[in-house]
Design an enzyme around this catalytic site. Sequence first.
Site, PDB file in Angstrom:
ATOM      1  N   THR A 180      11.494 -22.059 -21.563  1.00  0.00           N
ATOM      2  CA  THR A 180      11.951 -22.591 -20.868  1.00  0.00           C
ATOM      3  C   THR A 180      11.562 -23.318 -19.921  1.00  0.00           C
ATOM      4  OG1 THR A 180      13.087 -20.696 -19.586  1.00  0.00           O
ATOM      5  CG2 THR A 180      14.091 -21.446 -21.670  1.00  0.00           C
ATOM      6  N   LYS A 181      10.336 -23.037 -18.959  1.00  0.00           N
ATOM      7  CA  LYS A 181      10.050 -23.494 -17.517  1.00  0.00           C
ATOM      8  C   LYS A 181       8.726 -24.495 -17.914  1.00  0.00           C
ATOM      9  CE  LYS A 181      11.652 -19.675 -16.268  1.00  0.00           C
ATOM     10  NZ  LYS A 181      12.370 -19.237 -17.022  1.00  0.00           N
ATOM     11  N   ASN A 182       9.115 -24.794 -16.805  1.00  0.00           N
ATOM     12  CA  ASN A 182       7.657 -26.542 -16.538  1.00  0.00           C
ATOM     13  C   ASN A 182       6.535 -26.594 -17.317  1.00  0.00           C
ATOM     14  OD1 ASN A 182       9.800 -26.914 -14.549  1.00  0.00           O
ATOM     15  ND2 ASN A 182       8.531 -28.252 -13.457  1.00  0.00           N
TER      16      ASN A 182
END
Length: 376
Positions: A180-182
């Site tokens: 879910t992170k960049n």
Amino acid sequence: MIRFNVPPYTGKEMDNMKKAVESMHICGDGEFTKKCSKFVEGITGTSKCLLTTSCTHALEMAALLCDIRQGDEVILPSYTFVSTADAFVLRGAKAVFVDIRPDTMNIDETLIEAAITEKTRAIAVVHYAGIGCEMDTIMDIARRHNLMVVEDAAQGIMCTYKGRQLGTIGDFGCYSFHETKNFSMGEGGALLIREPEYIEKAEILREKGTDRSKYYRGQVDKYRWQNYGSSYLPSDINAAYLYSQFEVADKVNEARIARWNQYYELLLPLAEAGKIELPVVPEGCVHNGHMFYIKTKDMEERARLIDFMKGKDVLTVFHYIPLHSAPAGLKFGRFHGEDRYTTRESERLLRLPMFYQLTEDETAYIAGCVKEFYGA
């Protein structure tokens, strides 16, 4: 359906993963793990970056390096993911929750000092949505009370507070590379170490309690069991996936910030009309477009908006349930002072889709749906 999140993919991931397999070194600390660590050290200036299997494990390592013990207390916000508290609770500490600021959703730095007791050993801050906490004040409090500071910067890579990279200001910083992170490796994280004196202990801790890292560098002729530890090394295949995104990190960041700015511009009329509230970025803070959220009037309105957006084939989601109200929070922690904002603000916050591949047209459609809900 426009998903809330799509794991980042830049196109070179499979090639790099193939290289890792062909190198015949797919366990930890291979070529790509080293490249990822060097990249993070380069952009942050931290003394050492150790890639880990998750941000949770980075936080657990930080708690061990802080020498948190049974009966200690750690001050942190209740509005955070469970891992922030788990890392310290596992060491036998009590989580002491304090209220958040309603503007940034970060810990209220003005309430920390009153929560300090003779048992307090550390402050754990969470940079929500990549927006820095008021670190100058927090570090001053920590210095005056001889406390360690751990930065949960899970969402904060390539974000700054007054020119300093989040994760490098406290004693230890923790990044997440969850899907879910960049930037993602599926499951993964990193521990950032500010003071060089902790590096060797951290390496031993990460390598099952052995000095294997020194052995690989040729500093010892054999490695031995030196201290307690565990296995916190990710596979080099995962690191290869992550490094593909690091190679175009600026491009990924710019794309997300462009979508964030587009949301803000399109939804600003609703905020000016008093229908919703938009994120606040304090002066001196630079974010990475990790998350775009709005705040509705209350939980009931938020639920109606979620259903409305689902009917428009857009998935929107709320975020954390405050830890102090959870069964484990009641068992392992306590809330210091008044809960003026933590619960209230958590019940209003709604996150809109945000990911690297999100298009300009999709962003406009999503914002248009929100405006339609409010009759704008």
